[in-house]
Design an enzyme around this catalytic site. Structure first.
Site, PDB file in Angstrom:
ATOM      1  N   CYS A  62       9.530  -2.557  -1.231  1.00 55.62           N
ATOM      2  CA  CYS A  62       8.791  -1.873  -0.158  1.00 55.62           C
ATOM      3  C   CYS A  62       8.083  -0.614  -0.656  1.00 55.62           C
ATOM      4  CB  CYS A  62       9.752  -1.493   0.955  1.00 55.62           C
ATOM      5  SG  CYS A  62      11.016  -0.301   0.440  1.00 55.62           S
ATOM      6  N   GLU A  68      -0.194   0.653 -18.300  1.00 56.47           N
ATOM      7  CA  GLU A  68      -0.420   1.268 -16.989  1.00 56.47           C
ATOM      8  C   GLU A  68      -1.623   2.206 -16.938  1.00 56.47           C
ATOM      9  OE1 GLU A  68       2.457  -0.160 -17.317  1.00 56.47           O
ATOM     10  OE2 GLU A  68       2.925  -0.740 -15.281  1.00 56.47           O
ATOM     11  N   HIS A 109      -2.893   1.876 -13.155  1.00 56.00           N
ATOM     12  CA  HIS A 109      -2.637   2.441 -11.831  1.00 56.00           C
ATOM     13  C   HIS A 109      -3.863   2.319 -10.925  1.00 56.00           C
ATOM     14  CE1 HIS A 109       1.348   3.571 -12.629  1.00 56.00           C
ATOM     15  NE2 HIS A 109       1.092   4.581 -13.441  1.00 56.00           N
ATOM     16  N   TYR A 124      -2.336   4.726 -19.050  1.00 55.99           N
ATOM     17  CA  TYR A 124      -2.137   6.071 -19.611  1.00 55.99           C
ATOM     18  C   TYR A 124      -2.879   6.180 -20.954  1.00 55.99           C
ATOM     19  CZ  TYR A 124       1.339   6.795 -15.949  1.00 55.99           C
ATOM     20  OH  TYR A 124       1.962   6.932 -14.723  1.00 55.99           O
ATOM     21  N   GLN A 148       8.877   2.285  -0.308  1.00 61.43           N
ATOM     22  CA  GLN A 148       8.877   3.360   0.683  1.00 61.43           C
ATOM     23  C   GLN A 148       9.610   4.629   0.267  1.00 61.43           C
ATOM     24  OE1 GLN A 148       9.186   0.446   4.268  1.00 61.43           O
ATOM     25  NE2 GLN A 148       9.390   2.480   5.086  1.00 61.43           N
ATOM     26  N   GLY A 192       9.164   9.123 -18.018  1.00 59.26           N
ATOM     27  CA  GLY A 192       8.303   9.545 -19.129  1.00 59.26           C
ATOM     28  C   GLY A 192       8.378  11.038 -19.436  1.00 59.26           C
ATOM     29  N   GLU A 222       8.012   7.180  14.470  1.00 58.64           N
ATOM     30  CA  GLU A 222       7.990   7.013  13.010  1.00 58.64           C
ATOM     31  C   GLU A 222       9.312   6.460  12.493  1.00 58.64           C
ATOM     32  OE1 GLU A 222       5.233   8.380  10.809  1.00 58.64           O
ATOM     33  OE2 GLU A 222       4.236   8.162  12.742  1.00 58.64           O
ATOM     34  N   MET A 281      11.270   4.975 -14.817  1.00 60.09           N
ATOM     35  CA  MET A 281      10.792   5.336 -13.469  1.00 60.09           C
ATOM     36  C   MET A 281      10.608   6.837 -13.375  1.00 60.09           C
ATOM     37  SD  MET A 281      13.237   3.325 -10.832  1.00 60.09           S
ATOM     38  CE  MET A 281      14.631   3.219 -11.936  1.00 60.09           C
ATOM     39  N   LYS A 306       6.877 -10.631   3.532  1.00 61.26           N
ATOM     40  CA  LYS A 306       8.020  -9.718   3.690  1.00 61.26           C
ATOM     41  C   LYS A 306       9.354 -10.455   3.661  1.00 61.26           C
ATOM     42  CE  LYS A 306       6.245  -5.623   5.821  1.00 61.26           C
ATOM     43  NZ  LYS A 306       6.399  -4.667   6.926  1.00 61.26           N
ATOM     44  N   ALA A 324      13.147   1.472   8.659  1.00 63.48           N
ATOM     45  CA  ALA A 324      14.452   1.109   8.110  1.00 63.48           C
ATOM     46  C   ALA A 324      14.975   2.190   7.166  1.00 63.48           C
ATOM     47  CB  ALA A 324      14.343  -0.227   7.386  1.00 63.48           C
ATOM     48  N   ARG A 333       5.514  -0.211 -25.267  1.00 68.01           N
ATOM     49  CA  ARG A 333       5.175  -0.851 -23.989  1.00 68.01           C
ATOM     50  C   ARG A 333       3.694  -1.179 -24.000  1.00 68.01           C
ATOM     51  NH1 ARG A 333       6.856   0.821 -18.003  1.00 68.01           N
ATOM     52  NH2 ARG A 333       5.921  -0.932 -16.908  1.00 68.01           N
TER      53      ARG A 333
HETATM   54  P1  NAP Z   1       3.797   3.581  14.963  1.00 61.07           P
HETATM   55  O1  NAP Z   1       3.634   3.547  13.505  1.00 61.07           O
HETATM   56  O2  NAP Z   1       4.285   4.803  15.604  1.00 61.07           O
HETATM   57  O3  NAP Z   1       2.395   3.174  15.598  1.00 61.07           O
HETATM   58  C1  NAP Z   1       2.201   3.133  16.979  1.00 61.07           C
HETATM   59  C2  NAP Z   1       0.753   2.819  17.285  1.00 61.07           C
HETATM   60  O4  NAP Z   1       0.619   2.721  18.682  1.00 61.07           O
HETATM   61  C3  NAP Z   1      -0.196   3.874  16.830  1.00 61.07           C
HETATM   62  O5  NAP Z   1      -1.273   3.246  16.174  1.00 61.07           O
HETATM   63  C4  NAP Z   1      -0.633   4.588  18.089  1.00 61.07           C
HETATM   64  O6  NAP Z   1      -2.009   4.879  17.906  1.00 61.07           O
HETATM   65  C5  NAP Z   1      -0.418   3.552  19.162  1.00 61.07           C
HETATM   66  N1  NAP Z   1       0.060   4.125  20.421  1.00 61.07           N
HETATM   67  C6  NAP Z   1       1.061   5.010  20.617  1.00 61.07           C
HETATM   68  N2  NAP Z   1       1.209   5.278  21.924  1.00 61.07           N
HETATM   69  C7  NAP Z   1       0.291   4.549  22.575  1.00 61.07           C
HETATM   70  C8  NAP Z   1      -0.043   4.394  23.948  1.00 61.07           C
HETATM   71  N3  NAP Z   1       0.606   5.060  24.895  1.00 61.07           N
HETATM   72  N4  NAP Z   1      -1.048   3.558  24.254  1.00 61.07           N
HETATM   73  C9  NAP Z   1      -1.720   2.881  23.310  1.00 61.07           C
HETATM   74  N5  NAP Z   1      -1.442   2.994  22.002  1.00 61.07           N
HETATM   75  C10 NAP Z   1      -0.447   3.809  21.630  1.00 61.07           C
HETATM   76  O7  NAP Z   1       4.782   2.443  15.436  1.00 61.07           O
HETATM   77  P2  NAP Z   1       4.981   0.931  14.969  1.00 61.07           P
HETATM   78  O8  NAP Z   1       3.729   0.295  14.508  1.00 61.07           O
HETATM   79  O9  NAP Z   1       5.688   0.314  16.105  1.00 61.07           O
HETATM   80  O10 NAP Z   1       5.946   1.041  13.746  1.00 61.07           O
HETATM   81  C11 NAP Z   1       7.258   1.557  13.917  1.00 61.07           C
HETATM   82  C12 NAP Z   1       7.781   2.084  12.607  1.00 61.07           C
HETATM   83  O11 NAP Z   1       8.029   1.054  11.714  1.00 61.07           O
HETATM   84  C13 NAP Z   1       6.820   3.044  11.959  1.00 61.07           C
HETATM   85  O12 NAP Z   1       7.510   4.136  11.434  1.00 61.07           O
HETATM   86  C14 NAP Z   1       6.267   2.255  10.850  1.00 61.07           C
HETATM   87  O13 NAP Z   1       5.940   3.071   9.740  1.00 61.07           O
HETATM   88  C15 NAP Z   1       7.387   1.295  10.497  1.00 61.07           C
HETATM   89  N6  NAP Z   1       6.819   0.067   9.964  1.00 61.07           N
HETATM   90  C16 NAP Z   1       6.187   0.124   8.786  1.00 61.07           C
HETATM   91  C17 NAP Z   1       5.601  -0.998   8.266  1.00 61.07           C
HETATM   92  C18 NAP Z   1       4.850  -0.930   6.975  1.00 61.07           C
HETATM   93  O14 NAP Z   1       4.749   0.096   6.365  1.00 61.07           O
HETATM   94  N7  NAP Z   1       4.305  -1.981   6.491  1.00 61.07           N
HETATM   95  C19 NAP Z   1       5.649  -2.187   8.964  1.00 61.07           C
HETATM   96  C20 NAP Z   1       6.299  -2.213  10.186  1.00 61.07           C
HETATM   97  C21 NAP Z   1       6.874  -1.078  10.687  1.00 61.07           C
HETATM   98  P3  NAP Z   1      -2.840   5.844  18.856  1.00 61.07           P
HETATM   99  O15 NAP Z   1      -1.842   6.829  19.405  1.00 61.07           O
HETATM  100  O16 NAP Z   1      -3.865   6.458  17.964  1.00 61.07           O
HETATM  101  O17 NAP Z   1      -3.435   4.957  19.843  1.00 61.07           O
HETATM  102 FE1  SF4 Z   2      12.999  -1.182  -3.986  1.00 64.82          FE
HETATM  103 FE2  SF4 Z   2      12.140  -0.199  -1.652  1.00 64.82          FE
HETATM  104 FE3  SF4 Z   2      14.316   0.763  -2.854  1.00 64.82          FE
HETATM  105 FE4  SF4 Z   2      11.904   1.259  -3.877  1.00 64.82          FE
HETATM  106  S1  SF4 Z   2      12.665   1.937  -1.918  1.00 64.82           S
HETATM  107  S2  SF4 Z   2      13.724   0.645  -4.993  1.00 64.82           S
HETATM  108  S3  SF4 Z   2      10.914  -0.681  -3.488  1.00 64.82           S
HETATM  109  S4  SF4 Z   2      14.048  -1.278  -2.012  1.00 64.82           S
END
Ligand code: NAP
Ligand code: SF4
Length: 679
Positions: free
Chosen positions: A346, A173, A261, A175, A348, A67, A662, A34, A430, A665, A223
């Site tokens: 994830c 990958e 990649h 490379y 992340q 690496g 923002e 990694m 998920k 978890a 690999r």
């Molecule tokens: P978020 O990422 O902060 O997104 C909020 C969304 O709502 C934005 O698109 C924003 O866009 C909109 N918004 C904000 N205020 C608003 C308002 N007053 N009226 C209308 N639209 C509004 O929040 P979230 O989607 O609830 O996610 C929460 C957290 O969980 C985030 O940090 C996210 O990264 C994380 N999460 C990540 C994943 C993933 O990576 N797959 C999945 C779930 C949750 P505009 O302001 O442009 O309208």
């Molecule tokens: Fe696994 Fe997510 Fe941890 Fe990366 S951050 S090691 S993908 S649980």
């Protein structure tokens, strides 16, 4: 049954030793290579020793380092890791000594990035640019190819001097080695391009000359790319020919990589079902008698054991699961798989951190790559601690504080532990979040946390009990945007949709394009085909398991969405641009293929029986929809924190209740674990 034999009866193959070359590996678990970026830190030596040492102590049989380039132009970036002629070996020796002290073997990975290099000395097999790198590589002259092979060999010799048991020669990958092998990147007409025999000459010469230089006792792992997943990649026949050739050249063992990649197919993200790519290892196994290692989305002992028992592989390689839990093997050995902190795929805090030039860590284990920061925690005596809220932040602080000997009471308003984890785990793809819930619940049980479910703790209750520490982890409340008509019956909350509490019509508008907006769109456009998940994945992404086409791609099967979904945001930026770097593209592409439209730069005008009225620029539009789902972010749930403050009761607030923007978890768990460490 003793605890050490409990696991042996559950995972007899995974825990059995096996000889490879001149070495016996104590079990079948390999920690895959990694990138961590630990080497960029001031106290890099100490931190790398602690990082690798913890994994060796945790029972891993063989560790492969990140690496190291064999020369400057092979580095991934300026200042990236390399092992060159005059480099100090002391930092390496301290890592190899630490691994050996705990009974593990350790290999150094030798990686030449070729056209993936992010610097100006970029070199390649041909002058064909990678779609993920703006730089055009300068093709090698023949004499430079000879020099590069020589550099690989010298690098392996230095690795041997540094105490490594061998090297992993990185041939997958996408490379440099992969770039020689595949016609996609090799259009040379000299003796290093053209026929498959000429294209594989580069890796074969590296292996042959390394063996010659270092003799039989030195472990050489190659690999190989078991499937390239790019157009113009290798065919099954060509992959097999390479495997046979490196065996004949002196390799001891074949590790496998999956996908370049730049591949359009996800290979390790959560949306990839566990062990999806084992078909590629199984196929390759028939070509060679070398021990062979399976990799990608193997994250629990039962998955590993099943693969090993099937005979499709001899070892399993786990990289991210070792970030998530350094004691993976010891826990399996003790029959305590339930205690494994499982990698939820994830990306992340590992890949996404690396891509943004930060040191890797792990969402579920913030101590990963930060081992030295958590050593010798200060002892302040056992305290009575109240934690209010059992989402990721609350679970993390409660389990870590109790694990340190504090007496913890955990209050949860709902009837079960987990908070927002219950939302995440219901989103298609998920399900790994179930493991997060299982792990934390188990830690809470084991540490005898006093769990009080269906209890809404008040400031007075908490004061009455006289806790030494109060931790408010009450999470968030969803934001309700101020749009005329927001009370219209067509408007739904994301929680109603995800928990299945509301009927959702065929035409849907989703307000908000954050992680939750995308999750809701994924859920609403997902159709349950009742097909085997791996077959479904291979069909959806057009993966040809027989690898008859060069690279193993075929036409993806079009997926039909049960609904028409439109995502909207006010910002002008590209929708979904805040999703994870290594997973956002998967979500965006997937939704696009299901016909989901994302609109940026909107102003919401009103909601009524006709649907959602909005303006883009000067144009007023109506989106005729059955439902509008609000995914407009979060606000901190500060009710309890405010109440405590008003009554002058000291408390610490963490997670979403502290700062909801923002929030994810990753931050919630990190704050919980850090707070418990300082308690
Ligand atoms: P978020 O990422 O902060 O997104 C909020 C969304 O709502 C934005 O698109 C924003 O866009 C909109 N918004 C904000 N205020 C608003 C308002 N007053 N009226 C209308 N639209 C509004 O929040 P979230 O989607 O609830 O996610 C929460 C957290 O969980 C985030 O940090 C996210 O990264 C994380 N999460 C990540 C994943 C993933 O990576 N797959 C999945 C779930 C949750 P505009 O302001 O442009 O309208
Ligand atoms: Fe696994 Fe997510 Fe941890 Fe990366 S951050 S090691 S993908 S649980």
């Amino acid at each position: 049954m003793s605890s050490s034999s409990a696991g042996t009866s559950l995972y007899p193959t995974m825990l059995s030793p096996m000889k490879v070359g001149a070495h016996t590996l104590r079990n079948r678990v390999i920690m895959g290579s990694m990138h961590t970026r630990l080497e960029h830190l001031d106290n890099a030596d100490e931190r790398q020793r602690a990082f690798y040492g913890a994994r060796a102590k945790g029972g891993t049989a063989l560790i492969i380092t990140g690496g190291f380039a064999p020369n400057d132009e092979g580095r991934l970036e300026v200042g990236g890791p390399a092992l060159l002629a005059n480099d100090d070996l002391a930092p390496h020796r301290s890592v190899t000594d630490e691994a050996h002290r705990y009974g593990a073997k350790i290999l150094m990975q030798v990686l030449h990035s070729g056209r993936y290099a992010k610097h100006d000395q970029i070199r390649g097999v041909s002058d064909i640019r990678s779609p993920i790198n703006p730089r055009v590589p300068v093709p090698f002259k023949e004499s430079e190819i000879e020099q590069t092979i020589d550099d690989f060999v010298k690098c392996a010799v230095r690795a041997a001097e540094a105490g490594y048991d061998g090297v992993e020669i990185m041939g997958s990958e996408g490379y440099l080695i992969n770039q020689f092998v595949a016609p996609r990147t090799n259009n040379r007409t000299d003796s290093w391009g053209g026929s498959i025999e000429k294209r594989i000459r580069f890796p074969v010469e590296i292996v042959r000359r390394t063996r010659h230089a270092l003799g039989a006792g030195f472990l050489i792992m190659f690999r190989i790319s078991a499937i390239d997943l790019v157009d113009g990649g290798s065919t099954a026949d060509e992959i097999d020919k390479l495997a046979v050739a490196v065996q004949e050249a002196g390799a001891d063992i074949l590790n496998t990589g999956v996908g370049w990649h730049e591949a359009p197919v996800p290979t390790i993200a959560f949306s990839v079902p566990r062990a999806t790519f084992s078909f590629a290892v199984k196929r390759l196994r028939k070509a060679t008698s070398l021990p062979i290692v399976a990799s990608n989305r193997i994250n629990m002992p039962d998955v590993a054991e099943t693969l090993l028992v099937s005979g499709d592989c001899d070892f399993v390689s786990m990289a991210r699961p070792m970030l998530a839990d350094p004691d993976f093997v010891n826990k399996a050995q003790a029959g305590r798989a339930d205690d494994i902190n499982t990698c939820i795929a994830c990306n992340q805090a590992c890949l996404d951190f690396i891509f943004s030039d930060q040191t890797a860590t792990c969402l579920v284990n913030p101590k990963a790559c930060r081992e030295t920061e958590f050593e010798a925690p200060p002892v302040h005596g056992s305290k009575r601690v109240a934690v209010i809220g059992s989402g990721p932040a609350g679970l993390a602080v409660a389990s870590a504080a109790a694990g340190r000997g504090h007496r913890v009471s955990l209050f949860e308003e709902q009837a079960e532990l987990g908070g927002q984890i219950h939302l995440a785990r219901r989103v298609p793809g998920k399900t790994e979040f179930n493991e997060m819930l299982r792990y934390f619940t188990r830690q809470i049980e084991q540490a005898n946390v006093d769990v009080r479910l269906s209890v809404r703790a008040t400031a007075d209750d908490l004061a009455r009990e006289g806790f030494d520490e109060i931790v408010v982890a009450t999470g968030i409340i969803p934001r309700t945007p101020d749009i005329p008509g927001i009370e219209h019956p067509s408007v739904l909350s994301y929680a109603d949709v995800i928990f299945g509490r509301a009927e959702v019509g065929k035409r849907v508008a989703v307000i908000g394009t954050g992680g939750i907006g995308y999750d809701v769109a994924e859920l609403l456009t997902h159709s349950d085909t009742h097909q085997d998940p791996i077959e479904h994945f291979l069909d959806e992404y057009g993966v040809d398991p027989m690898i008859t086409s060069p690279g193993g791609l075929r036409k993806p099967r079009a997926t039909k969405s049960p609904r028409e979904v439109t995502l909207l945001q006010r910002r002008q930026s590209r929708p979904g641009d805040r999703l994870g770097v290594s997973t956002g593209w998967i979500l965006r592409n997937r939704l696009r293929s299901r016909g989901v439209v994302a609109i940026a730069g909107v102003t919401y005008d009103r909601i009524d029986d006709d649907g959602l009225h909005y303006t883009v620029g000067t144009e007023s539009r109506v989106l005729k929809v059955d439902n509008i789902v609000i995914c407009a972010g979060q606000l901190p749930n500060v009710a309890l924190a405010d109440e405590l403050k008003q009554k002058g009761i000291k408390a610490v607030t963490i997670g979403g209740a502290r700062h909801a923007d923002e929030l994810d978890a990753l931050r919630a768990i990190q704050e919980g674990v850090r707070l418990a460490h300082d308690m």
